[in-house]
Design a protein around this motif. Structure first.
Motif, mmCIF file in Angstrom:
data_model
loop_
_atom_site.group_PDB
_atom_site.id
_atom_site.type_symbol
_atom_site.label_atom_id
_atom_site.label_comp_id
_atom_site.label_asym_id
_atom_site.label_seq_id
_atom_site.Cartn_x
_atom_site.Cartn_y
_atom_site.Cartn_z
ATOM 1 N N GLU A 174 0.808 -1.216 0.000
ATOM 2 C CA GLU A 174 0.000 0.000 0.000
ATOM 3 C C GLU A 174 0.842 1.267 0.000
ATOM 4 O O GLU A 174 0.302 2.366 0.056
ATOM 5 N N GLY A 175 2.161 1.142 -0.027
ATOM 6 C CA GLY A 175 3.012 2.321 -0.031
ATOM 7 C C GLY A 175 3.017 3.029 1.315
ATOM 8 O O GLY A 175 2.965 2.393 2.366
ATOM 9 N N ALA A 176 3.051 4.338 1.283
ATOM 10 C CA ALA A 176 3.063 5.147 2.502
ATOM 11 C C ALA A 176 1.705 5.810 2.685
ATOM 12 O O ALA A 176 1.125 6.338 1.732
ATOM 13 N N PHE A 177 1.210 5.786 3.914
ATOM 14 C CA PHE A 177 -0.099 6.347 4.239
ATOM 15 C C PHE A 177 0.103 7.527 5.184
ATOM 16 O O PHE A 177 0.755 7.410 6.219
ATOM 17 N N PHE A 178 -0.449 8.690 4.815
ATOM 18 C CA PHE A 178 -0.328 9.904 5.622
ATOM 19 C C PHE A 178 -1.737 10.420 5.920
ATOM 20 O O PHE A 178 -2.549 10.588 5.009
ATOM 21 N N GLU A 179 -2.004 10.677 7.178
ATOM 22 C CA GLU A 179 -3.306 11.186 7.578
ATOM 23 C C GLU A 179 -3.423 12.695 7.386
ATOM 24 O O GLU A 179 -4.526 13.212 7.231
ATOM 25 N N HIS A 180 -2.299 13.411 7.404
ATOM 26 C CA HIS A 180 -2.323 14.865 7.285
ATOM 27 C C HIS A 180 -1.427 15.274 6.120
ATOM 28 O O HIS A 180 -1.055 14.458 5.277
ATOM 29 N N SER A 181 -1.083 16.536 6.073
ATOM 30 C CA SER A 181 -0.302 17.065 4.950
ATOM 31 C C SER A 181 1.146 16.583 5.032
ATOM 32 O O SER A 181 1.666 16.279 6.107
ATOM 33 N N VAL A 182 1.792 16.550 3.868
ATOM 34 C CA VAL A 182 3.188 16.134 3.739
ATOM 35 C C VAL A 182 3.933 17.217 2.968
ATOM 36 O O VAL A 182 3.446 17.686 1.926
ATOM 37 N N ARG A 183 5.070 17.633 3.463
ATOM 38 C CA ARG A 183 5.892 18.643 2.805
ATOM 39 C C ARG A 183 7.194 18.004 2.347
ATOM 40 O O ARG A 183 7.959 17.459 3.147
ATOM 41 N N THR A 184 7.454 18.057 1.044
ATOM 42 C CA THR A 184 8.653 17.457 0.478
ATOM 43 C C THR A 184 9.028 18.191 -0.799
ATOM 44 O O THR A 184 8.158 18.674 -1.532
ATOM 45 N N PRO A 185 10.324 18.317 -1.100
ATOM 46 C CA PRO A 185 10.724 18.998 -2.338
ATOM 47 C C PRO A 185 10.609 18.123 -3.576
ATOM 48 O O PRO A 185 10.572 18.644 -4.693
ATOM 49 N N LEU A 186 10.557 16.791 -3.408
ATOM 50 C CA LEU A 186 10.565 15.914 -4.582
ATOM 51 C C LEU A 186 9.852 14.613 -4.252
ATOM 52 O O LEU A 186 10.049 14.030 -3.180
ATOM 53 N N LEU A 187 9.021 14.178 -5.166
ATOM 54 C CA LEU A 187 8.400 12.857 -5.123
ATOM 55 C C LEU A 187 8.849 12.111 -6.372
ATOM 56 O O LEU A 187 8.592 12.561 -7.494
ATOM 57 N N LYS A 188 9.512 10.969 -6.163
ATOM 58 C CA LYS A 188 10.093 10.233 -7.277
ATOM 59 C C LYS A 188 9.828 8.754 -7.091
ATOM 60 O O LYS A 188 9.961 8.219 -5.981
ATOM 61 N N ALA A 189 9.448 8.095 -8.174
ATOM 62 C CA ALA A 189 9.163 6.668 -8.119
ATOM 63 C C ALA A 189 10.455 5.865 -8.233
ATOM 64 O O ALA A 189 11.469 6.345 -8.766
#
Length: 292
Positions: free
Chosen positions: A171-186
């Protein structure tokens, strides 16, 4: 028994005076003597039993010149071979395993490691129980063999990895609230999916959002609406072709469509931002449609 003799001197006639002897009985006799012998015999039996128990304890505990059984005492500390059970707390400055084996700490309840200060107060603790693991302290740090931070947490927050976050699982990563990141890469040869099954998905950035696919497609799917909004700038779709296959066909304001003589269409945009297609004519037919 002591005998005392008293001899008198000779009298005037030259004959010896009679000898008078006194006998005194000195010592322990009777039942007192038997009690003394019995007490000495009892002490001898206790001495033999104690000596036998000492020999038995030495054999059972494997005492030798280097230590006790698998427990050896040397200049560096204690060395223990095999498995051992500790019934009470163990105090040590450092615990190491052999180079060719792992260190296993097992308990039927929980395993707790405490760090104390000079006053004996606990300032850090890690507890592993049958259902959960807990730890508290000023900060928590996990490093790799190359002294790189893998996980770090303190009162201000938590950091996973060295500049990146990777969570593997179905299921990957599960976040209940906001996420701050400079880059999302597969991961290589894997797809990157951002999904909100029951709520909306929003991406905000002060200087722009760039979505790029080096190989494959970029798919954006929503149950209701998709909003692309820029407060000061442009929304750029940079691709060889941009397709909107399900755009509605606008209806003419009048029943007759004198200019719809070509089998081509043009894309029309309403002031509200709505897209639709209109059958092309000699000139633009967007103003003749009533879809806006």
């Amino acid at each position: 028994m002591v005998r005392e003799q008293y001899l008198t001197t000779t009298d005037e006639s030259g004959s010896l005076a009679p000898i008078t002897e006194y006998f005194y009985m000195i010592g322990i006799y009777g039942w007192r003597k038997r009690c003394l012998y019995l007490f000495v015999l009892l002490l001898l039996i206790i001495l033999v039993v104690n000596f036998a128990l000492t020999i038995w304890i030495l054999r059972v505990m494997w005492f030798n010149t280097e230590g006790m059984g698998y427990l050896q005492v040397n200049a560096d500390g204690l060395r223990l071979e095999g498995e051992s059970d500790f019934l009470f707390p163990l105090y040590a400055q450092e615990i190491d395993s052999r180079e060719d084996s792992a260190l296993l700490v097992h308990s039927s309840e929980n395993v707790t490691l405490n760090t104390r200060n000079a006053n004996g107060d606990v300032i850090g603790s890690v507890s592993v129980g049958p259902s959960q693991a807990e730890g508290f302290g000023q900060h928590f740090n996990i490093s790799s063999n190359h002294d790189e931070n893998v996980f770090y947490a303190d009162a201000n927050g938590a950091v996973v990895g060295k500049g990146k976050l990777r969570v593997t699982g179905p299921e990957g990563a599960f976040f209940e609230h906001s996420v701050r990141t400079p880059l999302l890469k597969a991961v290589l040869n894997k797809e990157l999916r951002l999904e909100s099954p029951t709520r909306s998905l929003s991406m905000d950035a002060p200087k722009g959002i760039h979505v790029k696919a080096l190989a494959g497609n970029v798919d954006v799917t929503a149950r209701f609406d998709i909003h692309l909004h820029s407060t000061a700038g442009l929304v750029i779709l940079d691709a060889e072709s941009v397709r909107l296959p399900t755009l509605p066909v606008g209806e003419a304001r009048t029943s007759g469509d004198s200019q719809g003589m070509y089998n081509t269409y043009e894309v029309c945009v309403c002031p509200s931002g709505k897209f639709f297609i209109s059958r092309a004519g000699v000139s633009s037919t967007c103003s003749e449609r009533q879809d806006c």
